[in-house]
Write a protein that holds these residues in place. Structure first.
Motif, mmCIF file in Angstrom:
data_model
loop_
_atom_site.group_PDB
_atom_site.id
_atom_site.type_symbol
_atom_site.label_atom_id
_atom_site.label_comp_id
_atom_site.label_asym_id
_atom_site.label_seq_id
_atom_site.Cartn_x
_atom_site.Cartn_y
_atom_site.Cartn_z
ATOM 1 N N SER A 29 0.860 -1.174 0.110
ATOM 2 C CA SER A 29 -0.141 0.108 0.053
ATOM 3 C C SER A 29 0.769 1.182 -0.057
ATOM 4 N N ALA A 30 0.243 2.380 -0.427
ATOM 5 C CA ALA A 30 1.098 3.769 -0.533
ATOM 6 C C ALA A 30 0.083 4.761 -0.496
ATOM 7 N N ASP A 31 0.643 6.047 -0.551
ATOM 8 C CA ASP A 31 -0.037 7.120 -0.405
ATOM 9 C C ASP A 31 -0.385 7.757 -1.886
ATOM 10 N N THR A 32 0.096 7.274 -2.904
ATOM 11 C CA THR A 32 -0.263 7.731 -4.287
ATOM 12 C C THR A 32 -0.006 6.716 -5.104
ATOM 13 N N PRO A 33 -0.603 6.876 -6.299
ATOM 14 C CA PRO A 33 -0.385 5.682 -7.306
ATOM 15 C C PRO A 33 1.254 5.632 -7.581
ATOM 16 N N GLU A 34 1.933 6.864 -7.714
ATOM 17 C CA GLU A 34 3.385 6.751 -8.327
ATOM 18 C C GLU A 34 4.045 6.138 -6.979
ATOM 19 N N ALA A 35 3.740 6.341 -5.922
ATOM 20 C CA ALA A 35 4.432 5.595 -4.816
ATOM 21 C C ALA A 35 4.046 4.020 -4.660
ATOM 22 N N LEU A 36 2.848 3.851 -5.063
ATOM 23 C CA LEU A 36 2.607 2.311 -4.944
ATOM 24 C C LEU A 36 3.450 1.814 -6.146
ATOM 25 N N ALA B 104 4.685 -11.353 -10.380
ATOM 26 C CA ALA B 104 3.460 -10.345 -10.279
ATOM 27 C C ALA B 104 3.666 -8.896 -9.942
ATOM 28 N N LEU B 105 4.863 -8.785 -8.746
ATOM 29 C CA LEU B 105 4.937 -7.518 -8.412
ATOM 30 C C LEU B 105 5.706 -6.708 -9.444
ATOM 31 N N ARG B 106 6.341 -7.355 -10.224
ATOM 32 C CA ARG B 106 7.377 -6.640 -11.303
ATOM 33 C C ARG B 106 6.186 -6.126 -12.628
ATOM 34 N N GLY B 107 5.134 -7.204 -12.843
ATOM 35 C CA GLY B 107 4.329 -6.829 -13.819
ATOM 36 C C GLY B 107 3.518 -5.577 -13.415
ATOM 37 N N ALA B 108 3.161 -5.627 -12.259
ATOM 38 C CA ALA B 108 2.233 -4.560 -11.538
ATOM 39 C C ALA B 108 2.776 -3.223 -11.710
ATOM 40 N N ALA B 109 4.230 -3.261 -11.348
ATOM 41 C CA ALA B 109 5.028 -1.857 -11.324
ATOM 42 C C ALA B 109 5.295 -1.437 -12.446
ATOM 43 N N GLU B 110 5.132 -2.270 -13.549
ATOM 44 C CA GLU B 110 5.326 -1.849 -15.011
ATOM 45 C C GLU B 110 4.099 -1.607 -15.683
ATOM 46 N N ASP B 111 3.114 -1.814 -14.897
ATOM 47 C CA ASP B 111 1.520 -1.519 -15.615
ATOM 48 C C ASP B 111 1.476 -0.176 -15.949
ATOM 49 N N PRO B 112 1.083 0.274 -17.208
ATOM 50 C CA PRO B 112 0.994 1.702 -17.574
ATOM 51 C C PRO B 112 -0.280 2.164 -17.076
ATOM 52 N N ARG B 113 -1.071 1.626 -16.563
ATOM 53 C CA ARG B 113 -2.317 2.221 -15.870
ATOM 54 C C ARG B 113 -1.810 2.735 -14.901
ATOM 55 N N LEU B 114 -0.883 2.142 -13.902
ATOM 56 C CA LEU B 114 -0.369 2.618 -12.528
ATOM 57 C C LEU B 114 0.380 3.742 -13.003
ATOM 58 N N ALA B 115 1.258 3.978 -14.068
ATOM 59 C CA ALA B 115 2.153 5.053 -14.235
ATOM 60 C C ALA B 115 1.045 6.143 -14.504
ATOM 61 N N GLY C 100 -1.497 6.847 -13.335
ATOM 62 C CA GLY C 100 -2.208 7.296 -11.921
ATOM 63 C C GLY C 100 -3.525 6.519 -11.714
ATOM 64 N N ILE C 101 -3.625 5.323 -12.425
ATOM 65 C CA ILE C 101 -4.862 4.402 -12.214
ATOM 66 C C ILE C 101 -4.678 3.170 -11.208
ATOM 67 N N ALA C 102 -5.287 3.346 -10.034
ATOM 68 C CA ALA C 102 -4.821 2.389 -9.151
ATOM 69 C C ALA C 102 -6.020 2.122 -8.302
ATOM 70 N N ASP C 103 -6.277 1.209 -7.380
ATOM 71 C CA ASP C 103 -7.319 0.893 -6.490
ATOM 72 C C ASP C 103 -6.873 1.841 -5.399
ATOM 73 N N ARG C 104 -7.993 2.556 -4.912
ATOM 74 C CA ARG C 104 -7.884 3.300 -3.686
ATOM 75 C C ARG C 104 -8.991 3.145 -2.893
ATOM 76 N N ALA C 105 -8.658 2.966 -1.640
ATOM 77 C CA ALA C 105 -9.680 2.402 -0.411
ATOM 78 C C ALA C 105 -10.089 3.666 0.066
ATOM 79 N N TRP C 106 -11.304 4.289 -0.181
ATOM 80 C CA TRP C 106 -11.605 5.597 0.413
ATOM 81 C C TRP C 106 -12.363 4.938 1.899
ATOM 82 N N ARG C 107 -12.714 3.903 1.815
ATOM 83 C CA ARG C 107 -13.691 3.310 3.027
ATOM 84 C C ARG C 107 -13.761 2.031 2.993
ATOM 85 N N PRO C 108 -14.130 1.322 3.971
ATOM 86 C CA PRO C 108 -14.192 -0.269 4.102
ATOM 87 C C PRO C 108 -15.130 -0.503 3.031
ATOM 88 N N PRO C 109 -15.224 -1.751 2.514
ATOM 89 C CA PRO C 109 -16.580 -2.079 1.449
ATOM 90 C C PRO C 109 -17.732 -2.634 2.082
#
Length: 987
Positions: A436-443, A493-504, A506-515
């Protein structure tokens, strides 16, 4: 070991040439020299016209202010020592095997040692640039308070200055706080940063400064002190608590002591007798004798007088009969003198030595100072690293302050602990690795860091790594989670996610509140021989829950439905076994997810699935539901054959004609706008199917034995109601959507009459689902059954936008990985699962993971951001909006939401926020939240009020108390100010 023992469970440090604990240990083991010339960027202010040699850390100006929600203006005003401590503390807590967020609100204490604030000396003398931020940022006392504030720690929080012994005194205070019960966890550390030449000049005038900028402890060539930067933090807990929680223990603090020189040869002169007594006192507290102490990390500054006095004091304690001399050394030979951080530098060195069971050699030991008479005093310098024997090893750490405050700590190797269970080598369990991280770039940055670390490991099981990540790498808003059984799969899996262009992008799962989780329990027709058998083998939690359901059903079935299912017996298709089997699987899956912390907020059951839903909602007990399901199955199985059910891919209107003219065909279920189920005699259903297929309508026979939910069920209804007569249903603990009524239950009881009607009447799944979605707004719907059916209906219903559709057992071969995937998806949605239930005890062991990778994008150095001077010209007032525009948000296409010409009030508020926080203009928009996103506090709010009133004179007279409720976001504040102005406008 004594109950007064304290475990060192986590650590982090940054020293010259050593940006982390691993680099620090490497520096010590190779005997490296981390001193050098002062970097050019550090040579500011008078006194630095010529180069100065010492120990300097890299990137002391880097600070991830966005992570800690600190405005750029406040970050620029903060002493860099405070900034270094914040990030170091976060990493140390992670190293202890816990997420820093998990400490929030608890009694964790913070104890920091530091020698004043050279930052304050540099900046507070310019009175025209003094601001509240600079005042707080220059306070030594705030160093500990910042950590407590940003991590929300409620225990003791204090900074201590005893000169060079400050950080070891801080450890002493932390240990005593733990042992007294004042706090349950303690962060103790120290920091030092060379920002002015003042103290170096003091050392030179006292004859203590090394002319060539190197400390040579206990060497014949020792010629004085070289100053050095450094920061270190350790995490401490009572040993019994750390062991009970399964935390890794680097070393155990057996005892500490602090004393004072009193009136000696001078306030800055060391006192041999006091140094001897503080060591002896620490040994008494620790319950050890001098001959048991294998090595001591000495204060060892490399001054002629200091080394002689310290060795004399150590000799008086350790000069006793012993098998081998007590080794001494000082890390100052590698780093220089880190002053306020010297004690923590020594403590971390000893803890690592005990952890690795090897003592590094002492730098400069090849030219031992003969005046120290080490051999006759039972002491020795290590010329090569020495391996420590098995069993308990005891060591000491000394740190002495220039003003005479002395500290000593006694450490011992961590006790051996029994393994929590046996790891079965047959198959590697599947775990969920979380980041987990505080921004998509940090993730993205942290995914890359974890990928590199996992890839560097030899191939092996990933479960313990996953377990550690669940405890450490959670709690931040942007989340990623991956299932894996070995390290190769995990690294990919970690490497693939880090290289995902969607993450670059700024598109990432953000937990605003519990589901908000809804459970959908599948009805009859999806049963399958061997269903969930793999999950039963692989998941102890599911296994226990299916066993529980089987035990409840067995008295009413006369046999084991579990054994029948797991054996792959085709009799599972017989109604007598199908309904209990589906109930058992449904209950077991629901209870398993609930045990993992993923329980439902609303439930819905399709036909027979409603019994397991009733148990999940607390309406029926497991035994009550088992009795009813078994009786229902027996009664229906005994009905005459010849009936069936037909699923039609069309709406109710398309089948209405067959309900009126067909012989005995009934509407059995409405599953969606284009999905209905008919029930009746087989020959009539075949005729209807022929007609519909001729019209191009898709039809299929449902895998059932009878015409359920039709008048053909009539003989079973009265006995079923009688069976339920002795059952008193409870009110639902969570909302239950009834597929009999097609809506959420109100106060209707689920009694015998309910179950009798439910068996014969149509299943109104579509209506019940629509009411569930409208009234509870679920963010995740989980199908509870052995095959996907209901989530497919939801997907075709047009109601699934924004809802995750999940299934923990999607087919016969579904196993622990599918269950883990469901938990991972819910975690990404904001759930905080009970991760321990996903792993057997043998895999709940802490592994080292790379610490959080903070952003290095922002740098704040010697120029503290100043507030506006009192004589600065005010900005030009913004135009006065009229009543029609005062509260209007920007319309589509009118500006970019950052305060354009369409809303002058919003533009003025945005400018004021930018000025107060010194943000980049593009950083602030209408949606920016003052506290969570911008780090505003009470001081900044007052400054913001003044700016707004200067820019918008029409907004004058707003009281702070009136302003506070509007401070949810920049937009809400602009709306409030606009409304205030609008009401105040006069024609």
């Amino acid at each position: 070991m004594s109950s007064a023992a304290v475990a060192l469970v986590g650590l982090d440090c940054v020293f010259p040439g050593a940006p982390g604990p691993d680099a620090y240990w490497d520096l010590l083991m190779r005997g490296g020299d981390a001193t050098g010339e002062q970097p050019l960027a550090r040579r500011f202010g008078p006194g630095y016209e010529t180069p100065v040699r010492g120990g300097f850390i890299d990137d002391a100006d880097v600070f991830d202010n966005d992570f800690f929600t600190v405005s750029p203006r406040e970050a620029a005003a903060m002493d860099p020592q405070q900034r270094l401590l914040l990030q170091c503390a976060w990493r140390a807590v992670e190293d202890s095997g816990r997420s820093p967020r998990s400490l929030a609100g608890g009694d964790t204490g913070v104890f920091v040692g530091m020698m004043g604030s050279e930052w304050g000396q540099l900046h507070l003398g310019d009175y025209g640039r003094v601001t509240p931020q600079l005042g707080a940022g220059s306070s030594a006392g705030m160093a500990a308070n910042r950590i407590s504030y940003h991590l929300d720690l409620k225990g003791p929080s204090l900074s201590v200055d005893t000169a060079c012994s400050s950080s070891l005194v801080a450890v002493h205070l932390a240990v005593n706080s733990l042992l007294s019960g004042e706090c349950g966890t303690a962060l103790a550390g120290g920091v030092n940063l060379i920002l002015t030449p003042a103290l170096g000049l003091v050392y030179a005038q006292m004859g203590l400064a090394s002319p060539d900028g190197r400390c040579r402890p206990f060497s014949a060539d020792a010629n004085g002190i070289a100053r050095s930067d450094g920061v270190g933090v350790v995490v401490l807990r009572r040993l019994e608590d750390a062991l009970a929680d399964g935390q890794r223990v680097y070393a155990v603090i057996r005892g500490t002591a602090v004393n004072q020189d009193g009136r000696s040869n001078g306030v800055t002169a060391p006192n041999r007798h006091s140094q001897r007594e503080v060591v002896a006192a620490a040994y008494r507290r620790a319950g050890v004798t001098p001959d048991q102490v294998r090595f001591v990390e000495a204060h060892g500054t490399g001054t002629a007088l200091g080394d002689v006095i310290e060795c004399g004091a150590l000799g008086e304690v350790h000069g006793v009969p012993r098998e081998e001399p007590c080794a001494i050394g000082s890390v100052k030979g590698n780093l220089g003198h880190t002053e306020g951080a010297a004690g923590i530098a020594g403590l971390i060195k000893v803890a690592l030595a005990l952890h690795h069971r090897i003592v590094p050699a002492s730098r400069f030991a090849d030219r031992e100072n003969p005046q120290l008479r080490l051999a006759e005093r039972g002491l020795a310098l290590l010329k090569v690293p020495v391996r420590l024997p098995a069993g308990e090893v005891v060591a000491g750490v000394s740190s002495f302050g220039m003003g005479g405050t002395n500290a000593h700590a006694v450490l011992a190797a961590a006790p051996r602990t029994a393994r929590t269970g046996r790891r079965r080598a047959a198959s590697a369990p599947t775990g969920v690795f979380t980041v987990s991280a505080d921004t998509p770039e940090a993730l993205r940055r942290n995914l890359a860091a974890q990928a590199g670390a996992v890839a560097a490991r030899p191939r092996g099981d990933a479960a313990a790594l996953c377990w550690t990540s669940n405890r450490v790498k959670t709690g931040l808003p942007y989340r990623a989670a991956f299932t894996a059984s070995d390290t190769v799969e995990l690294a990919a899996a970690l490497r693939g996610a880090a290289e995902d262009p969607r993450l670059a992008a700024g598109i990432a799962d953000r937990a605003w509140r519990p589901p908000v989780i809804g459970f959908l329990f599948t009805g009859q027709g999806v049963q399958d021989p061997g269903m969930t058998a793999a999950l039963y083998r692989q998941s102890p939690l599911y296994r226990s829950r299916l066993d529980e359901a089987d035990e409840a059903l067995a008295p009413y079935l006369g046999g084991s439905v579990r054994d029948l299912v797991l054996a792959g017996d085709p009799d599972v298709h017989r109604t007598r076994w199908a309904q209990p089997a589906l109930f058992a699987v449904g209950h077991a899956l629901a209870a398993t997810l609930s045990g993992l912390g993923a329980g439902p907020h609303v439930v819905l059951g399709h036909s027979v699935g409603e019994f397991a839903a009733a148990v999940a909602a607390g309406v029926l007990t497991l035994d009550q539901a088992a009795r009813l399901v078994a009786e229902r199955a027996r009664l229906m199985d005994a009905l005459p054959g010849g009936g069936g059910m037909l699923s039609v891919r069309a709406g109710r209107g398309a089948v209405e004609e067959f309900l009126t003219i067909g012989a005995g065909v009934s509407l059995a279920a409405v599953n969606g706008p284009e999905n209905t189920v008919l029930s009746g005699p087989l020959e009539e259903l075949e005729r209807v199917a022929g007609v519909l297929r001729g019209r191009g309508t898709h039809c299929r026979a449902v895998n059932v034995s009878h015409a359920f939910h039709s008048p053909l069920m009539a003989p079973a209804l009265e006995p079923l109601a009688a069976a339920a007569a002795g059952i008193t249903p409870a009110a639902p603990r969570v909302p239950l959507a009834s597929t009999r009524y097609g809506r959420l239950l109100a106060d209707e009881p689920m009694d015998g009459a309910y179950w009798a009607g439910q068996a014969a009447e149509p299943v109104l799944f579509a209506d019940a689902l629509a009411d569930l979605v409208a009234r509870t707004a679920p963010t995740a719907l989980v199908e509870i059954g052995p095959a996907p059916q209901l989530i497919q209906l939801v997907g075709r219903s047009g109601m699934s936008d924004g809802i995750r559709l999940l299934h923990p057992a999607p087919g016969r071969e579904a196993g622990a990985r599918d269950l883990a995937e469901t938990v991972a998806a819910l975690y990404r949605s904001g759930l905080e699962p009970r991760w321990e239930e996903l792993y057997e005890p043998a895999w709940r062991t802490t592994e080292r993971l790379p610490p959080y990778a903070f952003s290095a994008e922002h740098r704040f150095w010697h120029t503290a951001a100043a507030g506006p001077r009192v004589h600065a010209a005010p900005p030009a007032p913004a135009p006065v909006p009229g009543p029609a525009t005062a509260v209007a948000a920007p319309a589509d296409g009118d500006g970019d939401g950052r305060g354009g010409s369409g809303d002058p009030v919003l533009a003025a508020v945005v400018r004021a926020v930018v000025e107060v926080g010194d943000y980049a203009p593009g950083r602030v928009d209408r949606q920016s939240r003052f506290y969570e996103d911008l780090g505003f506090d009470s001081v900044m709010i007052m400054q913001l009020k003044d700016r707004i009133e200067t820019s918008l004179p029409q907004a004058g007279g707003i009281a702070v108390q009136q302003l506070l409720p509007a401070l949810r976001s920049v937009g809400t504040l602009a709306d409030f100010v606009g409304e205030w102005i609008s009401v105040g406008v006069r024609p």
